[in-house]
Each structure stands twice: as C-alpha cells, then as structure tokens.
Design a protein around this motif. Structure first.
Motif, PDB file in Angstrom:
ATOM      1  N   TYR A  25      25.761  33.564  56.971  1.00  0.00           N
ATOM      2  CA  TYR A  25      27.209  33.399  56.829  1.00  0.00           C
ATOM      3  C   TYR A  25      27.883  33.082  58.159  1.00  0.00           C
ATOM      4  O   TYR A  25      29.078  33.301  58.299  1.00  0.00           O
ATOM      5  CB  TYR A  25      27.823  34.651  56.204  1.00  0.00           C
TER       6      TYR A  25
ATOM      7  N   LEU B  23      35.556  30.507  59.883  1.00  0.00           N
ATOM      8  CA  LEU B  23      36.476  30.123  58.813  1.00  0.00           C
ATOM      9  C   LEU B  23      37.432  31.266  58.477  1.00  0.00           C
ATOM     10  O   LEU B  23      38.620  31.035  58.230  1.00  0.00           O
ATOM     11  CB  LEU B  23      35.689  29.731  57.558  1.00  0.00           C
TER      12      LEU B  23
ATOM     13  N   ILE C 270      43.346  24.486  65.242  1.00  0.00           N
ATOM     14  CA  ILE C 270      44.364  25.306  64.584  1.00  0.00           C
ATOM     15  C   ILE C 270      44.482  26.668  65.245  1.00  0.00           C
ATOM     16  O   ILE C 270      45.580  27.161  65.506  1.00  0.00           O
ATOM     17  CB  ILE C 270      44.047  25.444  63.082  1.00  0.00           C
TER      18      ILE C 270
ATOM     19  N   ILE D 139      46.003  30.877  60.071  1.00  0.00           N
ATOM     20  CA  ILE D 139      46.935  30.055  59.292  1.00  0.00           C
ATOM     21  C   ILE D 139      47.952  30.944  58.585  1.00  0.00           C
ATOM     22  O   ILE D 139      49.134  30.636  58.513  1.00  0.00           O
ATOM     23  CB  ILE D 139      46.173  29.176  58.297  1.00  0.00           C
TER      24      ILE D 139
ATOM     25  N   LEU E 284      40.011  31.267  60.941  1.00  0.00           N
ATOM     26  CA  LEU E 284      40.959  30.187  60.659  1.00  0.00           C
ATOM     27  C   LEU E 284      41.999  30.631  59.639  1.00  0.00           C
ATOM     28  O   LEU E 284      43.204  30.440  59.820  1.00  0.00           O
ATOM     29  CB  LEU E 284      40.181  28.979  60.125  1.00  0.00           C
ATOM     30  N   VAL E 285      41.518  31.247  58.552  1.00  0.00           N
ATOM     31  CA  VAL E 285      42.435  31.639  57.481  1.00  0.00           C
ATOM     32  C   VAL E 285      43.421  32.686  57.988  1.00  0.00           C
ATOM     33  O   VAL E 285      44.625  32.603  57.726  1.00  0.00           O
ATOM     34  CB  VAL E 285      41.642  32.151  56.263  1.00  0.00           C
TER      35      VAL E 285
ATOM     36  N   ALA F  94      38.422  26.012  53.838  1.00  0.00           N
ATOM     37  CA  ALA F  94      37.659  27.202  54.231  1.00  0.00           C
ATOM     38  C   ALA F  94      37.111  27.896  52.989  1.00  0.00           C
ATOM     39  O   ALA F  94      35.950  28.319  52.960  1.00  0.00           O
ATOM     40  CB  ALA F  94      38.554  28.163  55.023  1.00  0.00           C
TER      41      ALA F  94
ATOM     42  N   MET G 109      34.147  25.999  51.589  1.00  0.00           N
ATOM     43  CA  MET G 109      32.956  26.232  52.402  1.00  0.00           C
ATOM     44  C   MET G 109      32.350  27.590  52.054  1.00  0.00           C
ATOM     45  O   MET G 109      31.130  27.737  51.948  1.00  0.00           O
ATOM     46  CB  MET G 109      33.370  26.203  53.885  1.00  0.00           C
ATOM     47  N   PHE G 110      33.214  28.572  51.847  1.00  0.00           N
ATOM     48  CA  PHE G 110      32.746  29.918  51.540  1.00  0.00           C
ATOM     49  C   PHE G 110      31.997  29.939  50.200  1.00  0.00           C
ATOM     50  O   PHE G 110      30.926  30.544  50.087  1.00  0.00           O
ATOM     51  CB  PHE G 110      33.936  30.882  51.528  1.00  0.00           C
TER      52      PHE G 110
ATOM     53  N   LEU H 175      28.624  28.548  50.690  1.00  0.00           N
ATOM     54  CA  LEU H 175      27.712  29.480  51.368  1.00  0.00           C
ATOM     55  C   LEU H 175      27.215  30.561  50.406  1.00  0.00           C
ATOM     56  O   LEU H 175      26.041  30.946  50.443  1.00  0.00           O
ATOM     57  CB  LEU H 175      28.412  30.138  52.559  1.00  0.00           C
TER      58      LEU H 175
ATOM     59  N   ILE I 140      31.439  20.931  50.705  1.00  0.00           N
ATOM     60  CA  ILE I 140      32.827  20.510  50.923  1.00  0.00           C
ATOM     61  C   ILE I 140      33.016  19.017  50.737  1.00  0.00           C
ATOM     62  O   ILE I 140      34.094  18.575  50.388  1.00  0.00           O
ATOM     63  CB  ILE I 140      33.381  20.960  52.294  1.00  0.00           C
TER      64      ILE I 140
ATOM     65  N   LEU J 149      41.866  21.232  48.981  1.00  0.00           N
ATOM     66  CA  LEU J 149      40.561  20.654  49.302  1.00  0.00           C
ATOM     67  C   LEU J 149      39.464  21.540  48.740  1.00  0.00           C
ATOM     68  O   LEU J 149      38.447  21.762  49.372  1.00  0.00           O
ATOM     69  CB  LEU J 149      40.402  20.534  50.813  1.00  0.00           C
TER      70      LEU J 149
ATOM     71  N   ALA K  82      30.922  31.138  57.982  1.00  0.00           N
ATOM     72  CA  ALA K  82      32.061  31.749  57.309  1.00  0.00           C
ATOM     73  C   ALA K  82      32.937  32.541  58.277  1.00  0.00           C
ATOM     74  O   ALA K  82      34.127  32.688  58.045  1.00  0.00           O
ATOM     75  CB  ALA K  82      31.584  32.660  56.187  1.00  0.00           C
TER      76      ALA K  82
ATOM     77  N   PHE L  95      43.588  23.126  54.940  1.00  0.00           N
ATOM     78  CA  PHE L  95      42.535  23.789  55.709  1.00  0.00           C
ATOM     79  C   PHE L  95      42.145  25.139  55.108  1.00  0.00           C
ATOM     80  O   PHE L  95      40.978  25.512  55.125  1.00  0.00           O
ATOM     81  CB  PHE L  95      42.955  23.953  57.174  1.00  0.00           C
ATOM     82  N   VAL L  96      43.130  25.878  54.581  1.00  0.00           N
ATOM     83  CA  VAL L  96      42.788  27.154  53.946  1.00  0.00           C
ATOM     84  C   VAL L  96      41.869  26.895  52.746  1.00  0.00           C
ATOM     85  O   VAL L  96      40.847  27.570  52.562  1.00  0.00           O
ATOM     86  CB  VAL L  96      44.055  27.900  53.478  1.00  0.00           C
TER      87      VAL L  96
END
Lengths: 292, 334
Positions: free
Chosen positions: A263, A269, A231, A276, A272-273, B119, B122-123, B126, B240, B59, A266, B115-116
């Motif tokens: 982390y 990620l 992505i 997006i 990624l956010v 993420a 997953m956060f 964690l 996840i 998700l 994270a 996907f957002v």
C-alpha cells in the motif's frame, strides 16, 4: 537508525526528482491553466527517446541524449503548446485536461509500440558506488541525483527571481493581463515556461531511469507523485512544488519500509486527500478564489 | 415543464429493436464487442450524469465499474447468489460508496475534486490487487458464471448480448426519466450556477451527493454486467487509466448530451477493436484519433453535430431573410 538514515537519503533523492516534475507542472498551470495529466509520461519519454536514438540510430550515448533532449523540447515544449494547448485553451480547463489524458495514452502506447514493452537498462550518468555518511551506507547515485536536481532548481530559482527575463516570466504567470499592458510579450513567456517544463521533465527522466529502469508505464507513478507534490506543496508556487516533492519522496520511501509495501502508493494519496480537504491551498501556496 | 416529445427518446425506441436483430449473424467476437459497447455505455451514462449534467469532475468511474464487477463475481461465484440480486447489490454498493465519496465534493470543486476521486480510484485498485482473500489478488477471478434468467440460459453469446441490451435499455430509460424529473432539473441547476440554485431553494448538499451516488450506481451496474460478459476479472482493467478512458469517453461523445455516452463508448471501446487489424498500433491510432477529435470539437461529437445544425438553421434563416429583402425594401420605398 542506519536503515532510517538510508531511507531518508533515498527519499530525498527521489523527492528531488519528483520536485523537478512538480515544478514544471505548476509552471505550466500558472501560465496557462493547463492541468497536464501527461506529466508522468513527460518524465517517462525522454529516456526512452534516448535509448531509441542509441539503439535504432546507432549513436553514441552522449549524442543520443542530446538528440533526444532536443527532439523532446521541440515536440513536447513547443509542439505541445502550439498544437494542443493553444487551440484548446479557449474552450476551458476541462477539455484541455482531457486532451492531456489522451496525450498520455498516446505517449505511453508510442513508447511501448515504438521502442519496447520491456523495462530497459538506462546507463547511469554518474559512477555507481557506495559512500558512508554518519554510519549509513548510501549509494553515490542517490547523492548525485540530489545534487543535480538541487542545482537545477537553484538555477531555475535564480533565473526566475534575479534575471529580467525570469521576472517577466513570473509577472506573466501572476497576471497575464497586466503583464501584457506593461509590454511583456506574454505569448513568448508562456512558450518559455513550456520549454522549461520539457527541460525539467527530460532532466528528471535521465535521473530517475537508471534507478527504476526505463519503461513505458513509468509515467503512471511519477505523474501521480508530481500531482501530489504540487498539491501538497501549493499549486501556485514553485517553492511549494519543491517542498511537496521532498515530502512525497520521503513519505513514499518511509511508507514502503514501515507501513506496507503493498500500500505504499496509498500513503502519499492519503496525504493528498487530507491536504485537499483541510488545506487545499497547500503548504506554501496562496489561497485561490474558488467561489464560482 | 414542457411536454414536447424528446428526440432522444425516439432514438432509443428505434435503436433498441434494431440492436436486438442486427447482431444476430455476428461471430462470438463481434457479439462480445457490441456487448462491451453497451456495458461501457452504461458506465459512461453514469459519469455523464455526474460530470455532464451535475458538473462534478470525477476520475473514479472505472473504480466503480470495478466495485460492481468484483461484487458480482464474489456474490455469484463464491456465495451462489443469483445474478439479479448480485446486480442490485453491486449498484447499491456503488451507490453507498458514491455517497461517501460525494462528501469531499461538498468541500472542494474543480480539479481538486478530480484529484480526490483519482486517489480513491487508485485505492480501489490497490485493494483489488492486494486483498487476495477477497479479490483473488493479481490472479483475480476466472470462470465467473453467466446467469440463467427466467429459465433462459445466457451462457452463449447472442442470448447474453440480448440480455445486456434489455438491461441497457431499462437503465437508459430510467436515466432519461430521472433527467426529466425535477431531480434532473436540480442537477442542471447545480452545474450552471450552484449559488443561484441554492438561493432558489435547491438543497445543494443532497443533490451533490445524489448526483455522485446515482452516477456511481450506474458504474456498479455496468460492472455487474462486465463480470459475466468477460467471465474473468483481474485488477488491471480497473486501474486509474480506466477512469481516464471513461472520462475521455464522456467528453468525446459530448458531455451533457443524453446520447453522448453511446457515441463516446463506441469510439473508446469498439473503434480500438476495429483497429486491431493495424496490429500492435491500435491504441496509438485510437489515442491520435481522440486527440484530433478533441482539438477539432472540444464539446464532443454530439456538440459538433449540434453546432452544425445551428449553423445550418442560421444559414437557412439568412437565406430566407435575403429572399425576403427585396420585398421588404420595396415596401419601404413605396
């Protein structure tokens, strides 16, 4: 500074492996709108298959590698397309994506129950050792991983852009209808992308398993890294997946050292956010029509 | 709006008393499994609203169950808050987080949204794993108390199961009412054609956020029941993969079918327990069953049932046409 350089090189090496997984992911997405949620497990399994062939069949390691690769190409290149993607694609993207999630559970559990729940040593394909570059000590394994992965990517790029077969494959990816009108055997080309995907996954598997050990749960973080790479780089470009792979590898390694090891997952990620939300077509991707 | 009686409501009204009495003779383990079925059905029901009715691919439902479970555990165990208040707070917290997570849904659609939310899930995992001061880290919480409601002690299996059943029925009826209200219509319009919905005056922004937030709140409610049911929580069940399984649950049951979550949840959470007789292979068998089911009926089990019913009624109509044909042809000839 030395430490930074070491992290940089290690990041590039893991990034190259992520790129292999991400390239397969985007190829399959382009030719048949398959969001493969099992991509991480695709990278996990070949190493386990090779170990299983060695331990259970008593083969020498090189023969086990060949057997595992062949079996994987057959099952998860040809079989994946024929028995999962073909029957499901006509029902839309979502059911197929869900089916790949089920497949990922199946592969993970299969590796756990069929081989081992423990992490297993996977023999390195190159001799272990340390090399000093610009004052930084780097493991020869990292360099070999980088060289092999880049060689594979260059070969793939050459195949896609310079050979007739590769160009027809690209045409199929870009516009299957026109390709079909021009006489391309679209079905065969799509199958080819699935085989390439399986091949790249197997290569990534053999490169990454000596570093992280072969374990059934490896697919989780590799799959995530591949999605992010695809992505961030651009979902519809092989170049993009390559760039994305390196970015994720670097960010991952640097974040582990300088942000927080708890982390570390994270940080990519968050990247990624951000992508997006603000640049959904990725660094190198084309903008897709996203109205309806 | 039609006032026709909804068969889904009939199923709920018949099934609820039956489910009250049937598990009376079950062993503790059996009671645990049916309770888990109901608890996970609540979470799947929430996701069915977000995904099946409003068409937003999320998700993160497993993460919302986790948020609810941890909120309930922290409130009841560490702060001595009574369970009903913890329950409402869990749902409220999940609702609030759902609103925030809904904002990306306003900007991106389809797999990007998936996907957002992935993420985000997953956060949450964690945080649960690393923030020991709040969540107990990898050791989690043990001995989470089961509540006493109106003087009824729910610490034993059967009373707790019946309590879970009552909460499930209440939440199911609430969802049923919600979906028949104008809000429910607006969610459907959002899924079918959001541009057209917007042109007809549906406030896309509000309804997208609401669909996400209400679906998430059901996840939080489910977590508030999960914590006292299992009496122990750690981060693992909210990784996840939990969100994947919940998505599978909704789709296999029949996304967009009101009772789909119950069917899917049976398959995802009861079937694996029944399959435990196969030893370590039960998850393998479960995943294979799900794969085969998906290939056969991508619209889910209830989708298959509906298709079968359509097929039957078509055949019946065809038979009637065939029976009527001589008469019709005869009349033409005359």
């Amino acid at each position: 500074m030395d430490q930074f350089l070491q992290l940089l090189i290690a990041g590039i090496a893991t990034g190259a492996i992520y790129a292999l997984a991400a390239i397969g992911f985007t190829l399959v997405w382009q030719t048949s709108q398959t969001i493969n949620f099992a991509q991480g497990e695709f990278v996990m399994l070949p190493a386990i298959l090779a170990l299983a062939a060695r331990d259970l069949l008593g083969l020498p390691f090189w023969a086990a590698l060949i057997l595992a690769t062949a079996a994987f190409l057959l099952l998860f290149g040809l079989g994946f397309k024929r028995f999962l993607v073909d029957p499901m694609l006509k029902h839309g993207v979502l059911p197929l994506a869900i089916a790949t999630m089920a497949l990922s559970i199946l592969m993970k559990e299969g590796a756990k129950d069929g081989y081992s729940a423990q992490a297993a040593q996977f023999p390195s394909l190159v001799p272990e050792g340390m090399v000093t570059i610009l004052g930084a000590t780097v493991s020869s394994r990292d360099i070999a991983v980088f060289v092999v992965a880049i060689a594979a990517i260059v070969a793939l790029q050459f195949f896609v852009t310079r050979t007739r077969l590769g160009r027809t494959m690209q045409a199929t990816a870009q516009n299957p209808t026109v390709a079909r009108i021009l006489g391309v055997r679209v079905e065969r080309m799509i199958l080819l992308t699935f085989l390439i995907n399986a091949g790249l996954a197997a290569l990534a598997s053999y490169l990454i398993s000596p570093i992280y050990l072969a374990k059934f749960s490896n697919g989780e973080f590799i799959g995530l890294a591949a999605f992010i790479a695809a992505i961030v780089g651009g979902f519809n470009q092989v170049r993009g997946a390559l760039a994305g792979g390196f970015i994720v590898g670097l960010v991952d390694n640097l974040a582990a050292a300088y942000v927080s090891s708890a982390y570390r997952t994270a940080v990519p990620l968050a990247l990624l956010v951000v992508f997006i939300l603000f640049k959904p077509e990725g660094l190198l991707g084309r903008r897709e029509e996203r109205t309806v | 709006m039609t006032t026709r009686f909804d068969p889904n409501l009939a199923v709920i009204l018949v099934a609820a008393p039956a489910l009250w009495f049937i598990p009376a003779g079950f062993k503790p383990y059996g009671l645990y499994v049916v309770s888990l079925w109901l608890v996970m059905s609540i979470a799947a029901m929430g996701l069915n609203l977000t995904l099946g009715y409003a068409g937003l691919k999320s998700l993160a439902q497993g993460a919302f169950v986790g948020i609810g479970a941890y909120a309930t555990a922290v409130l009841t165990k560490n702060h001595g808050v009574s369970w009903p208040i913890a329950f409402l707070s869990s749902g409220g917290l999940a609702f609030a987080v759902g609103v925030v997570l809904g904002f990306p849904a306003l900007r991106v659609k389809f797999h990007y949204l998936a996907f957002v939310t992935l993420a985000f899930a997953m956060f949450v995992y964690l945080v649960a794993k690393n923030e020991e001061w709040l969540t107990g880290g990898v050791y989690g919480f043990s001995n989470i108390p089961r509540p006493v409601i109106f003087g009824v002690d729910l610490s034993r299996g059967l009373p707790f199961y019946r309590f879970v059943l009552v909460v499930t029925v209440v939440l199911t009826l609430a969802m049923w009412w919600l979906l028949r209200s104008p809000w429910g219509r607006a969610f459907l319009a959002l899924r079918e054609n959001w541009m057209r919905a917007a042109s007809l005056g549906v406030d896309i922004r509000t309804y997208t956020l609401l669909a996400f937030a209400i679906g998430s709140a059901w996840g939080g409610f489910s977590g508030a029941l999960y914590a006292p049911l299992v009496e122990f929580i750690d981060p693992a069940p909210f990784a996840i993969s939990a969100s994947f399984v919940l998505l599978l649950t909704v789709v296999v049951g029949g996304s967009g079918f009101f009772l789909g979550p119950f069917v899917g949840s049976f398959l995802s959470f009861v079937l694996p327990e029944l399959l435990r007789v196969t030893g370590g292979w039960y998850l393998l068998v479960y995943a294979s069953v799900v794969l085969v089911l998906l290939v056969i009926c991508p619209t889910g089990i209830l989708g298959l049932v509906e298709r079968g019913r359509d097929h039957l009624s078509q055949r019946r109509a065809a038979a009637m046409r065939a029976a009527a044909r001589p008469m019709l042809e005869g009349s033409e000839a005359r």
